[in-house]
Design a protein around this motif. Structure first.
Motif, short mmCIF file in Angstrom:
data_model
loop_
_atom_site.label_atom_id
_atom_site.label_comp_id
_atom_site.label_asym_id
_atom_site.label_seq_id
_atom_site.Cartn_x
_atom_site.Cartn_y
_atom_site.Cartn_z
N SER A 1 0.81 -1.22 0.00
CA SER A 1 0.00 0.00 0.00
C SER A 1 0.84 1.26 0.00
O SER A 1 0.56 2.21 -0.73
N GLY A 2 1.89 1.30 0.82
CA GLY A 2 2.74 2.49 0.89
C GLY A 2 3.36 2.84 -0.44
O GLY A 2 3.36 4.00 -0.86
N ALA A 3 3.89 1.85 -1.13
CA ALA A 3 4.52 2.08 -2.43
C ALA A 3 3.49 2.51 -3.47
O ALA A 3 3.75 3.39 -4.30
N VAL A 4 2.30 1.92 -3.41
CA VAL A 4 1.25 2.28 -4.37
C VAL A 4 0.79 3.72 -4.12
O VAL A 4 0.66 4.51 -5.06
N VAL A 5 0.57 4.08 -2.86
CA VAL A 5 0.16 5.46 -2.54
C VAL A 5 1.23 6.44 -3.00
O VAL A 5 0.92 7.49 -3.56
N LYS A 6 2.48 6.11 -2.80
CA LYS A 6 3.59 6.98 -3.21
C LYS A 6 3.56 7.19 -4.73
O LYS A 6 3.73 8.31 -5.22
N ALA A 7 3.32 6.13 -5.48
CA ALA A 7 3.25 6.24 -6.94
C ALA A 7 2.03 7.06 -7.37
O ALA A 7 2.13 7.89 -8.28
N LEU A 8 0.90 6.86 -6.71
CA LEU A 8 -0.31 7.62 -7.05
C LEU A 8 -0.13 9.11 -6.75
O LEU A 8 -0.64 9.96 -7.47
N ARG A 9 0.60 9.41 -5.68
CA ARG A 9 0.81 10.80 -5.27
C ARG A 9 1.47 11.63 -6.37
O ARG A 9 1.24 12.83 -6.47
N GLY A 10 2.26 11.00 -7.21
CA GLY A 10 2.94 11.71 -8.27
C GLY A 10 2.12 11.95 -9.52
O GLY A 10 2.58 12.64 -10.43
N LEU A 11 0.92 11.41 -9.59
CA LEU A 11 0.08 11.60 -10.78
C LEU A 11 -0.79 12.84 -10.62
O LEU A 11 -1.59 12.91 -9.69
N PRO A 12 -0.67 13.81 -11.51
CA PRO A 12 -1.42 15.05 -11.35
C PRO A 12 -2.94 14.90 -11.45
O PRO A 12 -3.67 15.75 -10.97
N THR A 13 -3.42 13.82 -12.04
CA THR A 13 -4.87 13.62 -12.18
C THR A 13 -5.47 12.85 -11.00
O THR A 13 -6.67 12.65 -10.96
N VAL A 14 -4.63 12.44 -10.07
CA VAL A 14 -5.12 11.80 -8.84
C VAL A 14 -5.27 12.90 -7.80
O VAL A 14 -4.29 13.48 -7.34
N ASP A 15 -6.52 13.19 -7.47
CA ASP A 15 -6.83 14.31 -6.57
C ASP A 15 -6.60 13.93 -5.11
O ASP A 15 -6.02 14.69 -4.35
N LYS A 16 -7.07 12.76 -4.72
CA LYS A 16 -6.96 12.29 -3.34
C LYS A 16 -6.88 10.78 -3.35
O LYS A 16 -7.40 10.12 -4.25
N VAL A 17 -6.26 10.22 -2.29
CA VAL A 17 -6.23 8.77 -2.09
C VAL A 17 -6.65 8.50 -0.66
O VAL A 17 -6.14 9.12 0.27
N HIS A 18 -7.59 7.59 -0.50
CA HIS A 18 -8.10 7.24 0.82
C HIS A 18 -7.79 5.77 1.09
O HIS A 18 -7.92 4.93 0.20
N THR A 19 -7.37 5.45 2.31
CA THR A 19 -7.28 4.05 2.71
C THR A 19 -8.65 3.64 3.23
O THR A 19 -9.41 4.48 3.73
N THR A 20 -8.95 2.38 3.10
CA THR A 20 -10.27 1.91 3.51
C THR A 20 -10.18 0.45 3.96
O THR A 20 -9.12 -0.16 3.88
N ASN A 21 -11.28 -0.07 4.42
CA ASN A 21 -11.33 -1.49 4.77
C ASN A 21 -12.32 -2.17 3.84
O ASN A 21 -12.94 -1.53 3.01
N GLY A 22 -12.42 -3.47 3.96
CA GLY A 22 -13.35 -4.18 3.09
C GLY A 22 -12.67 -4.71 1.86
O GLY A 22 -11.47 -4.99 1.85
N ARG A 23 -13.42 -4.81 0.79
CA ARG A 23 -12.94 -5.42 -0.45
C ARG A 23 -11.76 -4.66 -1.06
O ARG A 23 -10.86 -5.25 -1.64
#
Length: 145
Positions: free
Chosen positions: A81-103
Motif C-alpha cells: 500500500s505504501g509504495a502504491v500510494v507513493k506512486a499515485l501521489r505523483g500523478l497530477p490527475t489523482v486528486d486524493k487517495v483514501h485508505t479503507t477497509n473491506g474489499r
C-alpha cells in the motif's frame, strides 16, 4: 508509454503545486526545506519532461461540467500500500487517495479534463507495481446537502 520515476521531493512539490499552483518558488522551498534554486530547478525539470503539463485554477464544482471525475477502487498486492500510494501521489490527475477497509484497500479520486486524459490516467495507474485490480466509476452528478 514511458512511466516517469519521481522521487519523494518531486511528489511533495507536485502536491504543493496541486493545492496552490500560484505558490512562489520561495514559499515552495520553505515548505520543502530546500533552497529556492532547488525548488525552481525541480519545477523547470518537471515542466521540461512533461510531468507538469501546465498550471491551472480551480473553480466551483458546478461550473466544471465538462471535467471527468471518477472514483477508482484499488486492491493492493500484499503489504504494498505504501509504495502504491507513493506512486499515485505523483500523478497530477489523482486528486486524493483514501485508505479503507473491506474489499478494496484504497480509493482514489480522479479528476481529468477530457476522456482521453481519463483513459491515459487509467492506463498509468494500472501499470503501477503492487496493484492487483481496480474498479472505476465515473461521477455523473454531485448533490449538495
Amino acid at each position: 508509454m514511458v512511466v516517469e520515476v519521481l522521487d519523494e521531493l518531486d511528489r511533495r512539490l507536485i502536491a504543493l503545486l496541486r493545492a496552490d499552483s500560484r505558490m512562489p518558488a520561495s514559499a515552495l522551498a520553505a515548505r520543502l526545506k530546500v533552497s529556492r534554486g532547488t525548488a525552481q530547478n525541480r519545477i523547470d525539470r518537471l515542466l521540461a519532461r512533461g510531468v507538469i503539463q501546465g498550471f491551472t485554477i480551480r473553480t466551483r464544482p458546478e461550473l466544471e461540467g465538462s471535467r471527468v471525475r471518477a472514483i477508482m477502487c484499488i486492491a493492493v498486492e500484499g503489504e504494498r500500500s505504501g509504495a502504491v500510494v507513493k506512486a499515485l501521489r505523483g500523478l497530477p490527475t489523482v486528486d486524493k487517495v483514501h485508505t479503507t477497509n473491506g474489499r478494496w484497500d484504497l480509493i482514489a479520486e480522479l479528476d481529468t479534463e477530457t476522456l482521453r486524459e481519463f483513459s491515459d490516467t487509467l492506463d498509468r495507474i494500472r501499470t503501477i507495481e503492487g496493484i492487483a485490480s481496480t474498479e472505476t466509476s465515473i461521477l455523473l452528478a454531485t448533490q449538495k446537502f
